[in-house]
Design an enzyme around this catalytic site. Structure first.
Site, PDB file in Angstrom:
ATOM      1  N   ARG A  63      15.714 -25.696  64.443  1.00  0.00           N
ATOM      2  CA  ARG A  63      14.862 -24.513  64.418  1.00  0.00           C
ATOM      3  C   ARG A  63      15.663 -23.264  64.051  1.00  0.00           C
ATOM      4  O   ARG A  63      15.198 -22.417  63.292  1.00  0.00           O
ATOM      5  CB  ARG A  63      14.206 -24.321  65.789  1.00  0.00           C
ATOM      6  CG  ARG A  63      13.362 -23.088  65.914  1.00  0.00           C
ATOM      7  CD  ARG A  63      12.207 -23.111  64.941  1.00  0.00           C
ATOM      8  NE  ARG A  63      11.252 -22.042  65.196  1.00  0.00           N
ATOM      9  CZ  ARG A  63      10.149 -21.856  64.487  1.00  0.00           C
ATOM     10  NH1 ARG A  63       9.870 -22.662  63.479  1.00  0.00           N
ATOM     11  NH2 ARG A  63       9.332 -20.879  64.776  1.00  0.00           N
ATOM     12  N   ASP A  76      10.585 -13.217  49.795  1.00  0.00           N
ATOM     13  CA  ASP A  76      10.565 -14.616  50.234  1.00  0.00           C
ATOM     14  C   ASP A  76      11.521 -15.416  49.348  1.00  0.00           C
ATOM     15  O   ASP A  76      11.270 -15.595  48.159  1.00  0.00           O
ATOM     16  CB  ASP A  76       9.133 -15.147  50.108  1.00  0.00           C
ATOM     17  CG  ASP A  76       8.963 -16.564  50.636  1.00  0.00           C
ATOM     18  OD1 ASP A  76       9.984 -17.245  50.873  1.00  0.00           O
ATOM     19  OD2 ASP A  76       7.813 -16.996  50.807  1.00  0.00           O
ATOM     20  N   SER A  79       2.751 -21.467  53.020  1.00  0.00           N
ATOM     21  CA  SER A  79       3.895 -22.365  53.137  1.00  0.00           C
ATOM     22  C   SER A  79       3.434 -23.822  52.991  1.00  0.00           C
ATOM     23  O   SER A  79       2.804 -24.154  51.998  1.00  0.00           O
ATOM     24  CB  SER A  79       4.585 -22.107  54.479  1.00  0.00           C
ATOM     25  OG  SER A  79       5.881 -22.589  54.473  1.00  0.00           O
ATOM     26  N   HIS A  83       9.965 -14.898  54.041  1.00  0.00           N
ATOM     27  CA  HIS A  83       8.879 -15.878  54.038  1.00  0.00           C
ATOM     28  C   HIS A  83       7.887 -15.602  55.170  1.00  0.00           C
ATOM     29  O   HIS A  83       6.681 -15.794  55.024  1.00  0.00           O
ATOM     30  CB  HIS A  83       9.491 -17.276  54.183  1.00  0.00           C
ATOM     31  CG  HIS A  83       8.493 -18.383  54.123  1.00  0.00           C
ATOM     32  ND1 HIS A  83       7.666 -18.590  53.035  1.00  0.00           N
ATOM     33  CD2 HIS A  83       8.183 -19.367  55.013  1.00  0.00           C
ATOM     34  CE1 HIS A  83       6.894 -19.651  53.268  1.00  0.00           C
ATOM     35  NE2 HIS A  83       7.189 -20.136  54.464  1.00  0.00           N
ATOM     36  N   ASP A  84       8.406 -15.160  56.307  1.00  0.00           N
ATOM     37  CA  ASP A  84       7.581 -14.877  57.486  1.00  0.00           C
ATOM     38  C   ASP A  84       6.485 -13.847  57.222  1.00  0.00           C
ATOM     39  O   ASP A  84       5.539 -13.750  58.003  1.00  0.00           O
ATOM     40  CB  ASP A  84       8.475 -14.325  58.611  1.00  0.00           C
ATOM     41  CG  ASP A  84       8.549 -15.297  59.779  1.00  0.00           C
ATOM     42  OD1 ASP A  84       7.971 -16.396  59.671  1.00  0.00           O
ATOM     43  OD2 ASP A  84       9.184 -14.952  60.782  1.00  0.00           O
TER      44      ASP A  84
END
Lengths: 207, 389
Positions: free
Chosen positions: B223, B319, B153, B352-353
């Protein structure tokens, strides 16, 4: 595809291609599968090798061995490479599966000072016999797919291939054919007999 | 091999007192502090160092417990003795980025000139500035060339920046789940987060310290929005579906009826305990400004001309924040300069995680790439030990 392996564990046809590569050169292997040829070239000939492979499973296997391989497509990704980037561009058993074999050949000889191309010979007598005798698309050891599942969309005979090279002004520097066991046949590749008895052809091409 | 070789030691170092770094915005910054963790031992010829660059809200605690949250290091499955990034073999360095809030100089730290927190008087920083600060750290550690720079990232952006601006100091580079430039969509998501923070009345123009409050609500909303972008629709569906939270039927109100709402609220509320709102503004801005193609005159390939770095680009199929197409653009640019590059798209539905999770294909790829790079770098090859349980 000829599946026999040598004592080093590399497929016979790949070993024959490896023998055509000078040590310590730069090689791009297009359609490199799990990287068997690149691994052999690195270990035996200290070659600086890169690979392109369509299947992610192949790419992961190759990269996990420490080889430099990217997921990509001969039809679309060769244009990115600069001219003369490699000593050899190798296309093994892949030409017949490309959408634009002519464009791929031109790109191989732009990127590499030489290209080494191997392909199954559709003119082999067994193929001819199956079409002529049974009236069906050939299914053989080297062309092991039914028509509706085959990735091979651009078959050619050795003679067809030679003619395309002539058209493109490509010199066939060296060539030989293999029998069904992967052994080289002692016949000139342009001969009618080679086109009849060669299961597979391997050619070193030069601009 | 003594056990203490792999025990991390919390460190901070003050750098740039005599020679400040010139930030992209034109401000000279120095002295500045870099907080970092190291794992493993630097070998005699200082050739086995791996720099790990962290993502937006992560920190230097890559393989050791985070002192604020008490949770294991964010890449503890990947970094450690016998693991893919083997601390028995490599000297691993992980610094907190400039602008961060875990000990490196950032808006929450005290400005030595005023004796009060920097707040919004902190200069706007870029990914390039973060890397400049890291270069000083690597100088300080006496390392000429990093064996490898690895980051996911925003860490991937720093990795690209390192290889671009200091190609002679990087032997291998592994940008993961990243892009050469932040997309309009990603800038848009960041702007939502920043708006949430700056419209929180407790933000006080960034001067919340002097008011004894923190913009908790704004930061939590930032967040929550960001967290959605780190996941994928299938992952959210698998985890929560439309399941209700502690109730049998919907409540006809605006409590967290759904588990997914409750989950997001929890993510937001725990985040504010460990992250500084101003840091969030500064670091998201740094990502927004990142555009290596423009930096290289409009052609990305020019950013890597004559690169001798060995590359391994990794993306994840689900992602959508940093999609595979952006990794592929990096690979195409590297091909255009005949760089030595590997590229793997890992199959995962975790979004993405995935780069932070236990994805065997990803770990195998990284292990194999590092092994190949080690051989070619001529690092002593010892048999690898099995990972410790």
């Amino acid at each position: 595809m000829i599946a026999t392996t040598t004592s080093n564990g590399i497929r016979v046809d790949l070993k024959l291609i490896a023998d055509l590569v000078e040590p310590r050169t730069r090689v791009l292997d297009i359609g490199c599968g799990d990287g068997a040829l690149l691994d052999y070239l690195y270990k035996v000939k200290q070659v600086d090798g890169r690979g392109i492979e369509l299947s992610m499973a192949g790419v992961r296997a190759a990269v996990s061995q420490g080889l430099s391989v990217i997921q990509g497509d001969a039809d679309t990704d060769l244009k990115d490479y600069p001219s003369d980037a490699f000593d050899y561009a190798i296309l093994s058993q892949t030409l017949q599966a490309t959408r634009d074999p002519r464009g791929v050949l031109e790109n191989l000889l732009r990127i590499g000072r030489r290209a080494i191309v191997s392909f199954p010979n559709f003119g082999h007598w067994r193929n001819r016999l199956q079409i002529l005798g049974q009236g069906r698309m050939p299914v053989t050891e080297s062309l092991a797919y039914q028509w509706w599942e085959t990735p091979n969309i651009h078959f050619c005979t050795i003679r067809d291939f030679s003619e395309l090279c002539d058209t493109l002004g490509i010199t066939v520097e060296k060539s030989f054919t293999l029998d069904r066991h992967g052994h080289p046949l002692q016949r000139p590749v342009h001969s009618r007999r080679a086109n009849l008895f060669g299961v597979e052809a391997i050619c070193v091409l030069k601009r | 091999m003594s056990q203490d070789r792999t025990i991390s030691r919390a460190k901070t170092v003050s750098l740039g007192a005599d020679r400040p770094i010139r930030l992209a915005c034109g401000v000279d910054l120095g002295p500045f502090t870099v907080a970092f963790e190291t794992y493993g031992t630097l070998n005699a010829d200082r050739s086995n160092a791996i720099l790990i660059c962290h993502a937006l809200t992560l920190d230097q605690y890559v393989a050791s417990p985070n002192p604020v949250t008490g949770k294991p290091g964010w890449w503890h499955t990947l970094v450690g003795p016998g693991k893919a990034i083997d601390t028995d073999r490599f000297f691993v360095i992980c610094p907190n980025v400039l602008g961060g809030c875990m000990g490196s100089t950032g808006p929450g730290e005290i400005n030595p000139a005023t004796g009060t927190p920097w707040g919004l008087s902190f200069p706007v920083i870029t990914i390039g500035d973060m890397v400049q600060a890291q270069v000083r750290l690597i100088d300080h550690l006496g390392i000429d060339q990093l064996f490898c720079v690895i980051g996911g990232s925003m860490g991937g952006m720093q990795t690209l920046e390192w290889a671009h601006s200091h190609p002679d100091r990087v032997f291998a580079a592994v940008p993961i789940a990243t892009s050469y430039r932040h997309s309009a969509q990603n800038i848009a998501f960041h702007e939502v987060g920043r708006q949430a923070i700056t419209t929180d009345p407790d933000w006080h123009g960034g001067d919340y310290f002097s008011h004894g409050v923190k913009p908790h609500r704004g930061l939590a909303v930032a967040r929550m929005a960001a967290h959605i972008t780190y996941l994928s629709e299938p992952a959210l569906h698998r985890k929560f579906g439309r399941s209700l939270q502690d109730r049998d039927s919907v409540g006809y109100g605006f409590d967290a009826d759904f588990q997914v709402e409750s989950y997001l609220r929890y993510q937001g509320s725990t985040f504010v305990d460990r992250f500084d709102a101003n840091s969030y503004l500064y670091i998201t801005r740094a990502m927004d400004y990142f555009d290596l193609a423009t930096e290289a005159g409009g052609v990305l390939a020019n950013a890597f001309r004559d690169t001798t770095v060995r590359w391994c680009v990794i993306s994840f199929s689900s992602d959508w924040l940093f999609p595979t197409s952006e990794s592929r653009a990096i690979v195409h640019a590297l091909n255009a300069v005949a760089a030595n590059v590997s590229f793997v798209e890992v199959n995962s539905d975790k979004g993405h995680d995935a780069f932070l999770l236990d994805e065997p294909e990803f770990h195998d790829t990284l292990t194999g790439f590092l092994k190949g790079a080690e051989e070619r770098r001529g690092l002593p090859v010892e048999p690898r030990k099995a990972p410790k349980p």
